[in-house]
Design a protein around this motif. Structure first.
Motif, PDB file in Angstrom:
ATOM      1  N   ILE A 223      98.174 -24.338  47.084  1.00 38.83           N
ATOM      2  CA  ILE A 223      96.905 -23.804  47.912  1.00 38.83           C
ATOM      3  C   ILE A 223      97.408 -23.329  49.279  1.00 38.83           C
ATOM      4  O   ILE A 223      96.641 -22.318  49.785  1.00 38.83           O
ATOM      5  CB  ILE A 223      95.945 -25.253  48.003  1.00 38.83           C
ATOM      6  CG1 ILE A 223      95.444 -25.331  46.498  1.00 38.83           C
ATOM      7  CG2 ILE A 223      94.964 -24.870  48.830  1.00 38.83           C
ATOM      8  CD1 ILE A 223      94.684 -26.764  46.498  1.00 38.83           C
ATOM      9  N   GLN A 224      98.219 -23.854  50.075  1.00 36.58           N
ATOM     10  CA  GLN A 224      98.489 -23.572  51.388  1.00 36.58           C
ATOM     11  C   GLN A 224      99.242 -22.404  51.462  1.00 36.58           C
ATOM     12  O   GLN A 224      99.335 -21.731  52.801  1.00 36.58           O
ATOM     13  CB  GLN A 224      99.173 -24.559  52.198  1.00 36.58           C
ATOM     14  CG  GLN A 224      98.373 -25.802  52.390  1.00 36.58           C
ATOM     15  CD  GLN A 224      98.987 -26.941  53.051  1.00 36.58           C
ATOM     16  OE1 GLN A 224     100.058 -26.660  53.743  1.00 36.58           O
ATOM     17  NE2 GLN A 224      98.623 -28.439  52.776  1.00 36.58           N
ATOM     18  N   LEU A 225      99.685 -21.911  50.377  1.00 38.81           N
ATOM     19  CA  LEU A 225     100.667 -20.608  50.420  1.00 38.81           C
ATOM     20  C   LEU A 225      99.974 -19.621  50.040  1.00 38.81           C
ATOM     21  O   LEU A 225      99.228 -19.560  49.112  1.00 38.81           O
ATOM     22  CB  LEU A 225     101.989 -20.905  49.873  1.00 38.81           C
ATOM     23  CG  LEU A 225     102.924 -21.967  50.364  1.00 38.81           C
ATOM     24  CD1 LEU A 225     104.029 -22.219  49.384  1.00 38.81           C
ATOM     25  CD2 LEU A 225     103.419 -21.471  51.756  1.00 38.81           C
ATOM     26  N   ASP A 226     100.376 -18.074  50.530  1.00 39.52           N
ATOM     27  CA  ASP A 226      99.850 -16.857  49.714  1.00 39.52           C
ATOM     28  C   ASP A 226     100.988 -16.542  48.726  1.00 39.52           C
ATOM     29  O   ASP A 226     101.962 -15.809  49.298  1.00 39.52           O
ATOM     30  CB  ASP A 226      99.523 -15.851  51.009  1.00 39.52           C
ATOM     31  CG  ASP A 226      99.205 -14.491  50.327  1.00 39.52           C
ATOM     32  OD1 ASP A 226      98.207 -14.703  49.426  1.00 39.52           O
ATOM     33  OD2 ASP A 226      99.325 -13.482  51.110  1.00 39.52           O
ATOM     34  N   LEU A 227     100.840 -16.952  47.574  1.00 34.56           N
ATOM     35  CA  LEU A 227     101.782 -16.521  46.752  1.00 34.56           C
ATOM     36  C   LEU A 227     101.337 -15.365  45.883  1.00 34.56           C
ATOM     37  O   LEU A 227     100.034 -15.032  45.519  1.00 34.56           O
ATOM     38  CB  LEU A 227     101.882 -17.969  45.607  1.00 34.56           C
ATOM     39  CG  LEU A 227     102.082 -19.157  46.114  1.00 34.56           C
ATOM     40  CD1 LEU A 227     101.987 -20.209  45.003  1.00 34.56           C
ATOM     41  CD2 LEU A 227     103.796 -19.267  46.796  1.00 34.56           C
ATOM     42  N   THR A 228     102.563 -14.669  45.373  1.00 34.18           N
ATOM     43  CA  THR A 228     102.336 -13.672  44.447  1.00 34.18           C
ATOM     44  C   THR A 228     101.803 -14.232  42.946  1.00 34.18           C
ATOM     45  O   THR A 228     101.884 -15.448  42.794  1.00 34.18           O
ATOM     46  CB  THR A 228     103.668 -12.946  44.096  1.00 34.18           C
ATOM     47  OG1 THR A 228     104.544 -13.667  43.574  1.00 34.18           O
ATOM     48  CG2 THR A 228     104.164 -12.477  45.220  1.00 34.18           C
ATOM     49  N   LYS A 229     101.475 -13.455  42.002  1.00 39.91           N
ATOM     50  CA  LYS A 229     100.739 -13.678  40.769  1.00 39.91           C
ATOM     51  C   LYS A 229     102.212 -14.523  40.019  1.00 39.91           C
ATOM     52  O   LYS A 229     102.090 -15.574  39.425  1.00 39.91           O
ATOM     53  CB  LYS A 229     100.423 -12.676  39.936  1.00 39.91           C
ATOM     54  CG  LYS A 229      99.540 -12.836  38.870  1.00 39.91           C
ATOM     55  CD  LYS A 229      98.962 -11.856  38.386  1.00 39.91           C
ATOM     56  CE  LYS A 229      97.642 -11.868  38.300  1.00 39.91           C
ATOM     57  NZ  LYS A 229      96.896 -10.401  37.676  1.00 39.91           N
ATOM     58  N   SER A 230     103.298 -13.994  40.061  1.00 36.15           N
ATOM     59  CA  SER A 230     104.499 -14.637  39.531  1.00 36.15           C
ATOM     60  C   SER A 230     104.924 -16.002  40.290  1.00 36.15           C
ATOM     61  O   SER A 230     105.151 -16.886  39.399  1.00 36.15           O
ATOM     62  CB  SER A 230     105.607 -13.530  39.828  1.00 36.15           C
ATOM     63  OG  SER A 230     106.932 -14.233  39.327  1.00 36.15           O
ATOM     64  N   GLU A 231     104.855 -16.100  41.552  1.00 35.40           N
ATOM     65  CA  GLU A 231     105.176 -17.490  42.165  1.00 35.40           C
ATOM     66  C   GLU A 231     103.977 -18.418  41.605  1.00 35.40           C
ATOM     67  O   GLU A 231     104.597 -19.583  41.506  1.00 35.40           O
ATOM     68  CB  GLU A 231     105.187 -17.156  43.520  1.00 35.40           C
ATOM     69  CG  GLU A 231     106.321 -16.224  44.187  1.00 35.40           C
ATOM     70  CD  GLU A 231     106.261 -15.725  45.483  1.00 35.40           C
ATOM     71  OE1 GLU A 231     107.182 -15.396  46.122  1.00 35.40           O
ATOM     72  OE2 GLU A 231     104.949 -15.671  46.126  1.00 35.40           O
ATOM     73  N   ASP A 232     102.800 -17.934  41.529  1.00 37.36           N
ATOM     74  CA  ASP A 232     101.571 -18.870  41.107  1.00 37.36           C
ATOM     75  C   ASP A 232     101.899 -19.514  39.939  1.00 37.36           C
ATOM     76  O   ASP A 232     101.819 -20.479  39.384  1.00 37.36           O
ATOM     77  CB  ASP A 232     100.423 -18.263  41.538  1.00 37.36           C
ATOM     78  CG  ASP A 232      99.202 -19.282  41.206  1.00 37.36           C
ATOM     79  OD1 ASP A 232      99.153 -20.061  42.058  1.00 37.36           O
ATOM     80  OD2 ASP A 232      98.603 -18.988  40.276  1.00 37.36           O
ATOM     81  N   LYS A 233     102.389 -18.405  38.975  1.00 39.79           N
ATOM     82  CA  LYS A 233     102.755 -18.978  37.687  1.00 39.79           C
ATOM     83  C   LYS A 233     103.812 -19.775  37.351  1.00 39.79           C
ATOM     84  O   LYS A 233     103.635 -20.701  36.620  1.00 39.79           O
ATOM     85  CB  LYS A 233     102.988 -17.578  36.613  1.00 39.79           C
ATOM     86  CG  LYS A 233     101.709 -16.913  36.270  1.00 39.79           C
ATOM     87  CD  LYS A 233     102.019 -15.861  35.323  1.00 39.79           C
ATOM     88  CE  LYS A 233     100.744 -14.923  35.281  1.00 39.79           C
ATOM     89  NZ  LYS A 233     101.122 -13.754  34.302  1.00 39.79           N
ATOM     90  N   LYS A 234     104.772 -19.447  38.167  1.00 40.44           N
ATOM     91  CA  LYS A 234     106.057 -20.656  38.083  1.00 40.44           C
ATOM     92  C   LYS A 234     105.529 -22.009  38.771  1.00 40.44           C
ATOM     93  O   LYS A 234     106.090 -22.773  38.122  1.00 40.44           O
ATOM     94  CB  LYS A 234     107.091 -19.702  39.087  1.00 40.44           C
ATOM     95  CG  LYS A 234     107.678 -18.934  38.326  1.00 40.44           C
ATOM     96  CD  LYS A 234     109.033 -18.247  39.288  1.00 40.44           C
ATOM     97  CE  LYS A 234     109.451 -17.098  38.592  1.00 40.44           C
ATOM     98  NZ  LYS A 234     110.589 -16.424  39.206  1.00 40.44           N
ATOM     99  N   ILE A 235     104.609 -21.839  39.867  1.00 34.55           N
ATOM    100  CA  ILE A 235     104.368 -23.340  40.332  1.00 34.55           C
ATOM    101  C   ILE A 235     103.403 -23.850  39.344  1.00 34.55           C
ATOM    102  O   ILE A 235     103.629 -25.122  38.960  1.00 34.55           O
ATOM    103  CB  ILE A 235     103.735 -23.218  41.810  1.00 34.55           C
ATOM    104  CG1 ILE A 235     104.794 -22.869  42.569  1.00 34.55           C
ATOM    105  CG2 ILE A 235     102.992 -24.556  42.067  1.00 34.55           C
ATOM    106  CD1 ILE A 235     104.426 -22.768  44.005  1.00 34.55           C
ATOM    107  N   LEU A 236     102.634 -23.075  38.659  1.00 36.93           N
ATOM    108  CA  LEU A 236     101.699 -23.909  37.744  1.00 36.93           C
ATOM    109  C   LEU A 236     102.553 -24.400  36.527  1.00 36.93           C
ATOM    110  O   LEU A 236     102.349 -25.525  35.835  1.00 36.93           O
ATOM    111  CB  LEU A 236     100.839 -22.900  37.169  1.00 36.93           C
ATOM    112  CG  LEU A 236      99.627 -22.458  38.171  1.00 36.93           C
ATOM    113  CD1 LEU A 236      98.658 -21.444  37.501  1.00 36.93           C
ATOM    114  CD2 LEU A 236      98.723 -24.159  38.509  1.00 36.93           C
ATOM    115  N   ARG A 237     103.740 -23.496  36.151  1.00 36.82           N
ATOM    116  CA  ARG A 237     104.460 -24.073  34.887  1.00 36.82           C
ATOM    117  C   ARG A 237     105.330 -25.046  35.510  1.00 36.82           C
ATOM    118  O   ARG A 237     105.505 -26.195  34.557  1.00 36.82           O
ATOM    119  CB  ARG A 237     105.474 -22.795  34.665  1.00 36.82           C
ATOM    120  CG  ARG A 237     106.061 -22.986  33.276  1.00 36.82           C
ATOM    121  CD  ARG A 237     106.869 -21.933  32.819  1.00 36.82           C
ATOM    122  NE  ARG A 237     108.042 -21.692  33.655  1.00 36.82           N
ATOM    123  CZ  ARG A 237     108.421 -20.307  34.188  1.00 36.82           C
ATOM    124  NH1 ARG A 237     107.421 -19.221  33.957  1.00 36.82           N
ATOM    125  NH2 ARG A 237     109.324 -20.037  34.942  1.00 36.82           N
TER     126      ARG A 237
END
Length: 77
Positions: A25-39
């Motif tokens: 939530i605190q970071l401005d992630l790319t779509k790819s980074e967001d998907k990796k964290i969710l995974r």
């Protein structure tokens, strides 16, 4: 080992998932980074599910610990 040791591990997994989500939530992630964290969160939650199923069935544990784990882990299923 005591029942509390196993329950602490399961609770710590919840804290880890919450911490990862807070970082996300605190970071401005790319779509790819967001998907990796969710995974990553999904995989930690899968590991938790495996442990919740495994812990009360470990044959080398005393029967009373296994019974306590069975009842104590019901909330996590």
């Amino acid at each position: 080992m005591e029942t509390e040791d196993f329950l602490r591990v399961i609770n710590e997994i919840d804290f880890i998932c919450d911490d990862i989500d807070e970082i996300k939530i605190q970071l401005d992630l790319t779509k790819s980074e967001d998907k990796k964290i969710l995974r990553a969160i999904e995989n930690v939650e899968k590991a938790k599910k495996i442990l919740v199923e495994l812990f009360p069935n470990i044959k080398s544990l005393d029967m009373d610990v296994r019974e306590d784990l069975e009842s104590g882990l019901m909330d996590f299923e």
